[in-house]
Design a protein around this motif. Sequence first.
Motif, PDB file in Angstrom:
ATOM      1  N   THR A  35      -7.836  18.994  38.672  1.00  7.78           N
ATOM      2  CA  THR A  35      -6.838  19.197  37.616  1.00  7.78           C
ATOM      3  C   THR A  35      -6.847  20.638  37.136  1.00  7.78           C
ATOM      4  OG1 THR A  35      -7.081  16.915  36.868  1.00  7.78           O
ATOM      5  CG2 THR A  35      -6.057  18.454  35.333  1.00  7.78           C
ATOM      6  N   VAL A  36      -5.665  21.219  37.042  1.00  8.95           N
ATOM      7  CA  VAL A  36      -5.494  22.560  36.488  1.00  8.95           C
ATOM      8  C   VAL A  36      -4.607  22.455  35.261  1.00  8.95           C
ATOM      9  CG1 VAL A  36      -4.462  24.829  36.855  1.00  8.95           C
ATOM     10  CG2 VAL A  36      -5.793  23.770  38.671  1.00  8.95           C
ATOM     11  N   ASN A  37      -5.089  22.952  34.143  1.00 12.00           N
ATOM     12  CA  ASN A  37      -4.301  22.979  32.914  1.00 12.00           C
ATOM     13  C   ASN A  37      -3.621  24.334  32.783  1.00 12.00           C
ATOM     14  OD1 ASN A  37      -4.908  20.380  31.416  1.00 12.00           O
ATOM     15  ND2 ASN A  37      -6.975  21.093  31.874  1.00 12.00           N
ATOM     16  N   ILE A  38      -2.320  24.308  32.561  1.00 13.94           N
ATOM     17  CA  ILE A  38      -1.544  25.543  32.490  1.00 13.94           C
ATOM     18  C   ILE A  38      -0.976  25.728  31.089  1.00 13.94           C
ATOM     19  CG2 ILE A  38      -0.922  25.457  34.929  1.00 13.94           C
ATOM     20  CD1 ILE A  38       1.862  24.440  34.032  1.00 13.94           C
ATOM     21  N   ASP A  39      -0.553  26.942  30.802  1.00 10.64           N
ATOM     22  CA  ASP A  39       0.166  27.246  29.571  1.00 10.64           C
ATOM     23  C   ASP A  39       1.647  27.209  29.895  1.00 10.64           C
ATOM     24  OD1 ASP A  39       1.358  28.267  27.313  1.00 10.64           O
ATOM     25  OD2 ASP A  39      -0.042  29.924  27.067  1.00 10.64           O
ATOM     26  N   ALA A  40       2.336  26.175  29.431  1.00 11.46           N
ATOM     27  CA  ALA A  40       3.740  25.980  29.798  1.00 11.46           C
ATOM     28  C   ALA A  40       4.631  27.102  29.307  1.00 11.46           C
ATOM     29  CB  ALA A  40       4.241  24.647  29.240  1.00 11.46           C
ATOM     30  N   ARG A  41       4.145  27.882  28.342  1.00  3.54           N
ATOM     31  CA  ARG A  41       4.965  28.979  27.806  1.00  3.54           C
ATOM     32  C   ARG A  41       4.934  30.204  28.705  1.00  3.54           C
ATOM     33  NH1 ARG A  41       1.691  29.077  22.325  1.00  3.54           N
ATOM     34  NH2 ARG A  41       0.107  29.007  23.969  1.00  3.54           N
ATOM     35  N   GLN A  42       3.989  30.231  29.653  1.00  3.97           N
ATOM     36  CA  GLN A  42       3.824  31.392  30.521  1.00  3.97           C
ATOM     37  C   GLN A  42       4.217  31.048  31.957  1.00  3.97           C
ATOM     38  OE1 GLN A  42       2.992  34.358  29.355  1.00  3.97           O
ATOM     39  NE2 GLN A  42       2.650  33.586  27.263  1.00  3.97           N
ATOM     40  N   PRO A  43       5.366  31.549  32.450  1.00  2.00           N
ATOM     41  CA  PRO A  43       5.777  31.247  33.836  1.00  2.00           C
ATOM     42  C   PRO A  43       4.711  31.601  34.868  1.00  2.00           C
ATOM     43  CG  PRO A  43       7.566  32.304  32.617  1.00  2.00           C
ATOM     44  CD  PRO A  43       6.347  32.383  31.744  1.00  2.00           C
ATOM     45  N   ASP A  44       3.969  32.697  34.639  1.00  3.28           N
ATOM     46  CA  ASP A  44       2.928  33.087  35.596  1.00  3.28           C
ATOM     47  C   ASP A  44       1.836  32.030  35.686  1.00  3.28           C
ATOM     48  OD1 ASP A  44       4.270  35.386  36.104  1.00  3.28           O
ATOM     49  OD2 ASP A  44       2.969  36.694  34.916  1.00  3.28           O
ATOM     50  N   SER A  45       1.608  31.315  34.585  1.00  3.82           N
ATOM     51  CA  SER A  45       0.560  30.304  34.568  1.00  3.82           C
ATOM     52  C   SER A  45       0.872  29.181  35.554  1.00  3.82           C
ATOM     53  CB  SER A  45       0.403  29.738  33.154  1.00  3.82           C
ATOM     54  OG  SER A  45      -0.606  28.763  33.111  1.00  3.82           O
ATOM     55  N   ILE A  46       2.147  28.840  35.693  1.00  2.14           N
ATOM     56  CA  ILE A  46       2.554  27.788  36.632  1.00  2.14           C
ATOM     57  C   ILE A  46       2.236  28.223  38.068  1.00  2.14           C
ATOM     58  CG2 ILE A  46       4.497  26.426  37.495  1.00  2.14           C
ATOM     59  CD1 ILE A  46       5.824  26.903  34.740  1.00  2.14           C
ATOM     60  N   ALA A  47       2.658  29.438  38.419  1.00  4.98           N
ATOM     61  CA  ALA A  47       2.415  29.943  39.777  1.00  4.98           C
ATOM     62  C   ALA A  47       0.923  30.071  40.064  1.00  4.98           C
ATOM     63  CB  ALA A  47       3.112  31.289  39.966  1.00  4.98           C
ATOM     64  N   GLN A  48       0.163  30.543  39.078  1.00  4.59           N
ATOM     65  CA  GLN A  48      -1.283  30.683  39.272  1.00  4.59           C
ATOM     66  C   GLN A  48      -1.949  29.329  39.468  1.00  4.59           C
ATOM     67  OE1 GLN A  48      -2.446  32.792  35.757  1.00  4.59           O
ATOM     68  NE2 GLN A  48      -1.540  34.738  36.415  1.00  4.59           N
ATOM     69  N   GLY A  49      -1.519  28.334  38.693  1.00  4.77           N
ATOM     70  CA  GLY A  49      -2.070  26.989  38.846  1.00  4.77           C
ATOM     71  C   GLY A  49      -1.793  26.411  40.214  1.00  4.77           C
ATOM     72  N   LEU A  50      -0.573  26.601  40.692  1.00  5.83           N
ATOM     73  CA  LEU A  50      -0.211  26.104  42.024  1.00  5.83           C
ATOM     74  C   LEU A  50      -1.031  26.800  43.109  1.00  5.83           C
ATOM     75  CD1 LEU A  50       3.671  25.799  41.726  1.00  5.83           C
ATOM     76  CD2 LEU A  50       2.030  23.933  41.967  1.00  5.83           C
ATOM     77  N   ARG A  51      -1.215  28.106  42.975  1.00  5.43           N
ATOM     78  CA  ARG A  51      -2.016  28.839  43.970  1.00  5.43           C
ATOM     79  C   ARG A  51      -3.456  28.329  43.990  1.00  5.43           C
ATOM     80  NH1 ARG A  51       1.007  33.430  42.286  1.00  5.43           N
ATOM     81  NH2 ARG A  51      -0.642  34.059  40.819  1.00  5.43           N
ATOM     82  N   HIS A  52      -4.001  28.066  42.819  1.00  4.60           N
ATOM     83  CA  HIS A  52      -5.382  27.572  42.742  1.00  4.60           C
ATOM     84  C   HIS A  52      -5.521  26.227  43.447  1.00  4.60           C
ATOM     85  CE1 HIS A  52      -9.373  26.902  41.042  1.00  4.60           C
ATOM     86  NE2 HIS A  52      -8.978  25.683  40.718  1.00  4.60           N
ATOM     87  N   LEU A  53      -4.542  25.341  43.246  1.00  3.97           N
ATOM     88  CA  LEU A  53      -4.620  24.007  43.852  1.00  3.97           C
ATOM     89  C   LEU A  53      -4.375  24.058  45.355  1.00  3.97           C
ATOM     90  CD1 LEU A  53      -2.795  21.925  41.089  1.00  3.97           C
ATOM     91  CD2 LEU A  53      -5.224  21.827  41.678  1.00  3.97           C
ATOM     92  N   THR A  54      -3.394  24.836  45.787  1.00  3.02           N
ATOM     93  CA  THR A  54      -3.111  24.904  47.231  1.00  3.02           C
ATOM     94  C   THR A  54      -4.274  25.551  47.981  1.00  3.02           C
ATOM     95  OG1 THR A  54      -1.868  26.962  46.865  1.00  3.02           O
ATOM     96  CG2 THR A  54      -0.611  24.917  46.960  1.00  3.02           C
ATOM     97  N   ALA A  55      -5.033  26.425  47.315  1.00  2.00           N
ATOM     98  CA  ALA A  55      -6.205  27.028  47.958  1.00  2.00           C
ATOM     99  C   ALA A  55      -7.275  25.985  48.246  1.00  2.00           C
ATOM    100  CB  ALA A  55      -6.774  28.141  47.078  1.00  2.00           C
ATOM    101  N   GLN A  56      -7.201  24.838  47.565  1.00  2.00           N
ATOM    102  CA  GLN A  56      -8.148  23.753  47.796  1.00  2.00           C
ATOM    103  C   GLN A  56      -7.646  22.771  48.862  1.00  2.00           C
ATOM    104  OE1 GLN A  56      -9.770  22.028  44.069  1.00  2.00           O
ATOM    105  NE2 GLN A  56      -8.673  23.654  43.010  1.00  2.00           N
ATOM    106  N   SER A  57      -6.549  23.115  49.520  1.00  2.00           N
ATOM    107  CA  SER A  57      -5.969  22.271  50.576  1.00  2.00           C
ATOM    108  C   SER A  57      -5.663  20.859  50.071  1.00  2.00           C
ATOM    109  CB  SER A  57      -6.915  22.203  51.788  1.00  2.00           C
ATOM    110  OG  SER A  57      -7.163  23.486  52.309  1.00  2.00           O
TER     111      SER A  57
END
Length: 339
Positions: A102-124
Amino acid sequence: MSEDASGRRPSIRDVARLADVSHQTVSRVLNNHPSIRPETRARVLEVMARLQYSPNRAARALVTARSQTIGILAASSTQYGPASSIAAIEAAARARGYWVSTVNIDARQPDSIAQGLRHLTAQSIEGLVVIAPQVRVIRAIAAQQLDVPYVTLQSTGLDPGHALSVDQIAGARLATRHLIELGHREIYHLAGPQDWVEAEARMRGFLEEMSAQDLPTTAPILGDWTADFGYYAGRELLRVRDFTAIFSSNDQMALGLLHAVRDAGLDVPGDISIVGFDDIPEAAHFAPPLTTVRQDFGELGRRCVDLLLGAADPAAEPVSAAIEPELIVRASTGRAVAL
């Protein structure tokens, strides 16, 4: 996991050496390959237990091309609904032999969404669940080119091919209809924050049911999900007291309303009826016990995992239809009294 004298954790080659087999054989044991003889499997497992060896999940993913991991991208996960959804998905995933990251993001920050997705996809990850109740997050996810199956827990229609939800509109209509059937005509709605998917759907359900019954409505009051706001709103509304019932968009704000009514020297439900939404575990112990709308988070978790992985029963089809909520009637609602 144990370590040797140098502080190094045991590896698959250490297991192979002590079990007198190749590291490929150890790998086959880990993956339950049918070609391994029972006595070889037993010897390898005995060495693994002695060394307290457990396989590195990232390394296994490289070999098997499967991580056995589902990712959750969450915003506002401290609220009861999102937190319960995460717990339900984790339980359903474990029942299928999967882990959850689970990755918790800050919905107010668009970059947070992209960073969260990158973190999860790096885990395959093999699938993704998006538990982000803000409309702007759903829009951002729908615009992504995701290469894994994903599900968004929302009912906005913004990403219909990937959506799953409890029917929030139906739940709000159940709550409102219950009050109308008790004779209430002057009903207020204490809504959630403006950008929240659930708040918007529950507000819509309230307005639809009032309109279907040809009853007048006042503008819903936008809250913040907290009991403090419910108390503040209740104190302000009771200055005029031109209503006999309130439908609160969640149970915490309903708790604050109960407090405000009691402080005003009035009775629930003798003077004012209150309905909440969610059926948090404490709702049955409010004073009085709260009438509310229950969501089946366990079923929500099972359907999420089935949609991502395929149904556990090969003969069954994953169900993507919205889950119907249930009205739980307790002591906070009663017959309307004249103003």
